[in-house]
Write a protein that holds these residues in place. Structure first.
Motif, short mmCIF file in Angstrom:
data_model
loop_
_atom_site.label_atom_id
_atom_site.label_comp_id
_atom_site.label_asym_id
_atom_site.label_seq_id
_atom_site.Cartn_x
_atom_site.Cartn_y
_atom_site.Cartn_z
N ALA A 41 0.83 -1.21 0.00
CA ALA A 41 0.00 0.00 0.00
C ALA A 41 0.87 1.26 0.00
N VAL A 42 1.94 1.24 0.77
CA VAL A 42 2.85 2.38 0.80
C VAL A 42 3.49 2.60 -0.57
N GLU A 43 3.92 1.53 -1.19
CA GLU A 43 4.54 1.65 -2.52
C GLU A 43 3.54 2.18 -3.55
N THR A 160 -8.79 -2.87 4.62
CA THR A 160 -9.16 -3.93 5.55
C THR A 160 -8.07 -4.97 5.77
N ASP A 161 -7.29 -5.25 4.74
CA ASP A 161 -6.22 -6.24 4.89
C ASP A 161 -4.87 -5.60 5.13
N CYS A 162 -4.90 -4.34 5.53
CA CYS A 162 -3.68 -3.62 5.92
C CYS A 162 -3.77 -3.13 7.35
N CYS A 163 -4.74 -3.62 8.10
CA CYS A 163 -4.85 -3.30 9.51
C CYS A 163 -5.14 -4.60 10.25
N SER A 164 -4.92 -4.59 11.55
CA SER A 164 -4.91 -5.87 12.28
C SER A 164 -5.44 -5.73 13.70
N SER A 165 -5.90 -6.88 14.19
CA SER A 165 -6.43 -6.98 15.55
C SER A 165 -5.86 -8.24 16.20
N HIS A 166 -6.26 -8.46 17.44
CA HIS A 166 -5.77 -9.63 18.17
C HIS A 166 -6.52 -10.90 17.77
N THR A 167 -7.77 -10.74 17.31
CA THR A 167 -8.54 -11.89 16.86
C THR A 167 -9.30 -11.51 15.59
N GLU A 168 -9.72 -12.52 14.84
CA GLU A 168 -10.48 -12.27 13.62
C GLU A 168 -11.85 -11.66 13.95
N GLU A 169 -12.44 -12.07 15.06
CA GLU A 169 -13.75 -11.54 15.44
C GLU A 169 -13.66 -10.06 15.81
N ALA A 189 -5.96 -4.89 -2.82
CA ALA A 189 -6.08 -5.15 -4.25
C ALA A 189 -6.89 -4.06 -4.94
N SER A 190 -7.97 -3.62 -4.31
CA SER A 190 -8.77 -2.53 -4.86
C SER A 190 -8.00 -1.22 -4.85
N PHE A 191 -7.14 -1.05 -3.85
CA PHE A 191 -6.37 0.18 -3.75
C PHE A 191 -5.43 0.34 -4.95
N ALA A 192 -5.06 -0.76 -5.59
CA ALA A 192 -4.21 -0.67 -6.78
C ALA A 192 -4.89 0.15 -7.88
N ASP A 193 -6.23 0.14 -7.91
CA ASP A 193 -6.97 0.90 -8.93
C ASP A 193 -7.47 2.24 -8.41
N TYR A 194 -7.03 2.62 -7.23
CA TYR A 194 -7.50 3.87 -6.60
C TYR A 194 -7.03 5.07 -7.42
#
Length: 233
Positions: A41-43, A160-169, A189-194
């Motif tokens: 995402a940074v790149e 959504t797939d560039c941030c994280s939590s302790h559990t999936e829930e 993946a969607s951000f590639a077309d942003y």
């Protein structure tokens, strides 16, 4: 400074050893697995001319600036997020998530990237209208930054797939709550077309509609009879 046709900024929040390394005092279970997505995402942001802000947590060696609710854990967990060290409790970022020339670094004293920092000032100077959030943790620093961004009239995207939590829930319910509050959820993946127009500038749209309808706001009258006219701008 590169042109920024999207009028966006990418925020990378708390991606440092104290949170990412399995031996870090504030370790978040899924943070390390999200590092490659954050790097990508940074790149992508740099390639698109989107300014990148690395938002970091640094604590003084004596712990005098640690949140009162986190202090016992900070002591027990090895005094994480200190700038002078390079081990698992340090504020060192993973490879690929370290500032390069042209990037910005923001040091925040609490969860939100906006709380008592210069972030809002710099974003407005850069004419940024949309913030894109990545990092850890989703229920704490991502979520509070998201709500502050919306309160400050920024369009807000969470990768959504560039941030994280302790559990999936925990991850799932917090993403859902942010979406209900008005955040736009998007994956890397969607951000590639942003690009320009991917995110509607909601504040601008509201202002344009009010001008088009020649809307005149009603004054607010307090109990003591004072009249207050809303400031639209």
């Amino acid at each position: 400074m590169k042109p920024n046709p999207t009028r966006s900024a990418l925020l990378v929040i708390d991606m440092e050893n104290g949170f990412v390394h399995p031996e870090g005092g504030h370790w978040i279970r899924f943070a390390q697995s999200m590092v490659p997505n954050c790097v990508r995402a940074v790149e992508l942001a740099r390639a698109k001319g989107i300014p990148v802000f690395f938002v970091k947590r640094l604590y003084r060696a004596d712990g005098s600036d640690v949140e009162l609710t986190r202090y016992p854990g900070w002591v027990a967990g090895g005094r994480a997020c200190r700038p002078a060290s390079t081990g698992p409790n340090s504020a060192q970022a993973p490879e690929g998530l370290r500032p390069q020339p042209g990037d910005y670094t923001i040091i925040k004293p609490r969860w939100s990237a906006f709380f008592q920092t210069e972030l809002d000032l710099i974003l407005r100077r850069l004419d940024v209208r949309t913030v894109i959030l990545t990092g850890t943790t989703t229920p704490n620093c991502i979520r509070t930054t998201c709500y502050d961004a919306i309160a400050l009239e920024y369009n807000t995207v969470v990768l959504t797939d560039c941030c994280s939590s302790h559990t999936e829930e925990i991850q799932r319910v917090n993403l859902e709550d942010m979406a209900r509050a008005g955040a736009i959820l998007m994956d890397s993946a969607s951000f590639a077309d942003y690009g320009p127009g991917t995110v509607e500038d909601l504040s601008a749209a509201i202002r344009a509609r009010m001008l088009e309808e020649d809307t005149v706001p009603e004054p607010f009258r307090s109990e003591d009879g004072q009249v207050f006219w809303p400031d639209l701008w």
